[in-house]
Write an enzyme that holds these catalytic residues in place. Structure first.
Site, PDB file in Angstrom:
ATOM      1  N   CYS A 155     -69.752  38.634  34.940  1.00  0.00           N
ATOM      2  CA  CYS A 155     -68.378  38.103  35.049  1.00  0.00           C
ATOM      3  C   CYS A 155     -68.430  36.622  35.380  1.00  0.00           C
ATOM      4  O   CYS A 155     -67.560  35.863  34.957  1.00  0.00           O
ATOM      5  CB  CYS A 155     -67.628  38.876  36.127  1.00  0.00           C
TER       6      CYS A 155
ATOM      7  N   GLU B 289     -61.646  42.893  41.100  1.00  0.00           N
ATOM      8  CA  GLU B 289     -62.641  41.891  40.672  1.00  0.00           C
ATOM      9  C   GLU B 289     -62.760  42.046  39.166  1.00  0.00           C
ATOM     10  O   GLU B 289     -63.388  42.997  38.692  1.00  0.00           O
ATOM     11  CB  GLU B 289     -64.002  42.175  41.327  1.00  0.00           C
TER      12      GLU B 289
HETATM   13  P1  NAP Z   1     -64.329  48.537  32.215  1.00  0.00           P
HETATM   14  O1  NAP Z   1     -64.285  49.195  30.910  1.00  0.00           O
HETATM   15  O2  NAP Z   1     -63.065  48.124  32.856  1.00  0.00           O
HETATM   16  O3  NAP Z   1     -65.164  49.506  33.176  1.00  0.00           O
HETATM   17  C1  NAP Z   1     -65.319  49.250  34.543  1.00  0.00           C
HETATM   18  C2  NAP Z   1     -65.060  50.539  35.311  1.00  0.00           C
HETATM   19  O4  NAP Z   1     -63.686  50.883  35.172  1.00  0.00           O
HETATM   20  C3  NAP Z   1     -65.845  51.720  34.771  1.00  0.00           C
HETATM   21  O5  NAP Z   1     -66.240  52.549  35.836  1.00  0.00           O
HETATM   22  C4  NAP Z   1     -64.819  52.433  33.877  1.00  0.00           C
HETATM   23  O6  NAP Z   1     -65.084  53.788  33.700  1.00  0.00           O
HETATM   24  C5  NAP Z   1     -63.565  52.228  34.702  1.00  0.00           C
HETATM   25  N1  NAP Z   1     -62.324  52.366  33.932  1.00  0.00           N
HETATM   26  C6  NAP Z   1     -62.100  52.159  32.630  1.00  0.00           C
HETATM   27  N2  NAP Z   1     -60.800  52.381  32.339  1.00  0.00           N
HETATM   28  C7  NAP Z   1     -60.192  52.736  33.492  1.00  0.00           C
HETATM   29  C8  NAP Z   1     -58.869  53.095  33.855  1.00  0.00           C
HETATM   30  N3  NAP Z   1     -57.892  53.136  32.974  1.00  0.00           N
HETATM   31  N4  NAP Z   1     -58.614  53.388  35.141  1.00  0.00           N
HETATM   32  C9  NAP Z   1     -59.586  53.357  36.074  1.00  0.00           C
HETATM   33  N5  NAP Z   1     -60.864  53.043  35.790  1.00  0.00           N
HETATM   34  C10 NAP Z   1     -61.162  52.713  34.519  1.00  0.00           C
HETATM   35  O7  NAP Z   1     -65.196  47.241  32.231  1.00  0.00           O
HETATM   36  P2  NAP Z   1     -66.395  46.851  31.294  1.00  0.00           P
HETATM   37  O8  NAP Z   1     -65.813  46.168  30.138  1.00  0.00           O
HETATM   38  O9  NAP Z   1     -67.330  47.962  31.078  1.00  0.00           O
HETATM   39  O10 NAP Z   1     -67.103  45.851  32.309  1.00  0.00           O
HETATM   40  C11 NAP Z   1     -67.153  44.536  32.166  1.00  0.00           C
HETATM   41  C12 NAP Z   1     -65.950  43.805  32.755  1.00  0.00           C
HETATM   42  O11 NAP Z   1     -66.054  43.800  34.175  1.00  0.00           O
HETATM   43  C13 NAP Z   1     -65.962  42.359  32.322  1.00  0.00           C
HETATM   44  O12 NAP Z   1     -64.659  41.897  32.055  1.00  0.00           O
HETATM   45  C14 NAP Z   1     -66.525  41.655  33.532  1.00  0.00           C
HETATM   46  O13 NAP Z   1     -66.224  40.287  33.586  1.00  0.00           O
HETATM   47  C15 NAP Z   1     -65.922  42.452  34.650  1.00  0.00           C
HETATM   48  N6  NAP Z   1     -66.692  42.281  35.884  1.00  0.00           N
HETATM   49  C16 NAP Z   1     -66.110  41.605  36.911  1.00  0.00           C
HETATM   50  C17 NAP Z   1     -66.820  41.374  38.074  1.00  0.00           C
HETATM   51  C18 NAP Z   1     -66.210  40.626  39.233  1.00  0.00           C
HETATM   52  O14 NAP Z   1     -66.752  40.713  40.322  1.00  0.00           O
HETATM   53  N7  NAP Z   1     -65.130  39.913  39.056  1.00  0.00           N
HETATM   54  C19 NAP Z   1     -68.129  41.848  38.193  1.00  0.00           C
HETATM   55  C20 NAP Z   1     -68.690  42.540  37.122  1.00  0.00           C
HETATM   56  C21 NAP Z   1     -67.948  42.755  35.968  1.00  0.00           C
HETATM   57  P3  NAP Z   1     -65.739  54.337  32.340  1.00  0.00           P
HETATM   58  O15 NAP Z   1     -67.088  53.725  32.255  1.00  0.00           O
HETATM   59  O16 NAP Z   1     -65.751  55.790  32.546  1.00  0.00           O
HETATM   60  O17 NAP Z   1     -64.820  53.885  31.217  1.00  0.00           O
END
Ligand code: NAP
Length: 460
Positions: free
Chosen positions: A262, A228
């Site tokens: 998102c 997602e």
């Molecule tokens: P993010 O950096 O990707 O973080 C999300 C999760 O992924 C965190 O727990 C993060 O851990 C972990 N993570 C980061 N790098 C990783 C890797 N290489 N391998 C595995 N896990 C990893 O996302 P964000 O920027 O904080 O969050 C916002 C994004 O999420 C936006 O793009 C938003 O649109 C999307 N989102 C999508 C949905 C949906 O349902 N489609 C819902 C909500 C949000 P750490 O915090 O430890 O880095």
């Protein structure tokens, strides 16, 4: 130390947390694997009783948990309260409906008898984002616990208290050890964990980069994955839209969760004949937003989730302007402590602008004026994302025709993209694959096992 509570309203560090060691993580995985052997033998009633208890505890502790969300990631307190209620609804929804969703499906083959029986697959790893710290976990954990799977959650590093609190709720509800465990580790270590043979499936909600990292590990190790990811939802306004109501929804669609959803409406695409009036009303409302402390009930727009997030969106706005965009409102950081950004509207965005295809995760609306309905659809589809989208028109049949043309996982007519327990949620293209919530959300990490009954005299 990278796992910390930092209040984005003040940017002050509140508490930092030790990361789990490799051996602690190994122990948690072992416990989840051993809990699975027992949990898969339980009946639906036992599983449902547990989830109803979790839902009850969420409601009982709503005030405290909502404050925790607001402290850690800056969501308006009233919205944090709404998130806890929604999360409780999701636990109750799957507790009440899973047995019928997962009932045997009788097949009618050409010869003989057959059925599909739904079986659990084992330990699942969920990687969750900070923007809805309880709701995101609920929609992953609830259906999978009802199936009979066991759960490991690696929550975002800026909401550790929320992550720990969810594990505590399960313990208090009487969950057996290992049924639900919170892993205090960073993202990179979560990706590395996918290789562990005891983990059978992975689900990630977050950015495209994190999704690609997890999914490539899952592919390498032949494991089922669900993603997602981000979105850049179009909000299409046609000439027959009810303008006042449409503008109200446009503001809500953009600033809900301080612009960090998102499924937020991010690209406002308005047909020529009503573009001026939409923009005038939208700008007026955006300019009046009361920005401030998310704990204050009068605040309409709080901070971004972190200083880093605020700096990122301010830099994106600057990059858009350098690429030819025009600022119609705001455009800068607020002159006060905390991760605040002015409510911002930009226009004159074209495909050659370096920000055109990026997701804007904050209170920044992009405004487009287009010739007609077809041009609106074409622009909506000119995006690497395909999460949600909405169309505003008083002609519902027309709305459905436009919905058919939009290449995304969800289209809402006369409402920004939204969520509830009994509606499926998920995207296409760069927004990921698979579905959460509703009956579809319980079908992802389940073995749809064929059972074929033959007479010994049957021949092929
Ligand atoms: P993010 O950096 O990707 O973080 C999300 C999760 O992924 C965190 O727990 C993060 O851990 C972990 N993570 C980061 N790098 C990783 C890797 N290489 N391998 C595995 N896990 C990893 O996302 P964000 O920027 O904080 O969050 C916002 C994004 O999420 C936006 O793009 C938003 O649109 C999307 N989102 C999508 C949905 C949906 O349902 N489609 C819902 C909500 C949000 P750490 O915090 O430890 O880095």
């Amino acid at each position: 130390m990278s796992i910390q509570t930092v209040n984005p309203t003040t940017n002050k560090m509140i508490q930092s947390f030790e990361e789990m060691t490799d051996s602690q993580v190994d122990e948690a995985v072992a416990q989840a694997a051993s809990a699975y052997e027992a949990w898969k033998q339980t009946d639906y009633k036992q599983r449902a009783d547990l989830l109803h208890k979790v839902a009850g505890l969420l409601r009982e502790k709503k005030e405290m948990l909502a404050k925790m969300i607001t402290l850690e990631m800056g969501k308006l307190l009233a919205h944090a309260d709404g998130e806890i209620k929604l999360s409780a609804e999701i636990f109750d929804y799957y507790a009440s409906n899973a047995e019928s969703f997962l009932a045997d499906k009788i097949l009618h083959p050409t010869h003989g008898q057959a059925l599909i029986r739904h079986a659990p697959i084992g330990v699942l790893l969920g990687v969750e984002p900070w923007n809805f710290p309880f709701y995101q976990v609920a929609r992953f954990a609830a259906p999978n616990i009802m199936i009979g799977n066991t759960i490991l959650v690696k929550h975002a590093s800026n909401v550790p208290q929320c992550g720990i609190a969810i594990e505590e709720l399960f313990k208090e509800a009487g969950a057996p050890a290992g049924l639900y465990s919170n892993l205090l580790i960073t993202g990179k270590r979560a990706s590395a964990l996918v290789a562990d043979k005891r983990i059978k499936g992975v689900s990630l909600t977050g950015s495209e980069a994190a999704g690609a990292s997890m999914a490539s590990e899952a592919g390498k190790h032949l494991k089922k994955s669900l993603l997602e990811l981000g979105g850049s939802d179009a909000f299409i306004v046609l000439e027959d839209a009810d303008m006042d109501k449409t503008v109200e929804w446009a503001v809500v669609g953009r600033i809900n969760n301080n612009g960090q959803s998102c499924i937020a409406s991010k690209r406002f695409i308005v047909v020529e004949s009503v573009a001026a009036i939409f923009l005038e009303k939208f700008t007026a409302k955006f300019a009046q937003l009361k920005v401030g402390d998310p704990m204050d009930a009068n605040t309409q727009l709080g901070p971004l989730s972190s200083e880093e997030a605020a700096a990122k969106i301010a830099a994106q706005v600057q990059k858009a302007v350098d690429g030819g965009a025009t600022i119609l409102l705001g455009g800068k950081r607020l002159k006060r402590e905390g991760a605040f950004m002015e409510p911002t509207i930009i226009t004159n965005m074209h495909p050659d602008n370096p920000v055109f295809y990026e997701e804007l995760f904050g209170p920044v609306a992009t405004f487009f004026r287009v010739k007609d309905e077809q041009a609106a659809i074409d622009l909506a589809n000119d995006s690497p994302f395909g999460l949600g989208g909405s169309v505003f028109t008083q002609d519902i049949e027309r709305g459905k025709r436009v919905a058919d043309e939009i290449d995304s996982g969800m289209v809402f007519i006369n409402h920004p993209t939204w969520t509830q327990a009994d509606l499926p949620f998920g995207g296409t293209k760069g927004s990921g694959y698979g579905r959460e919530l509703s009956e579809l959300g319980i079908e992802e990490f389940v073995n749809k096992k064929l059972i074929r009954i033959s007479e010994l005299t049957d021949s092929f």
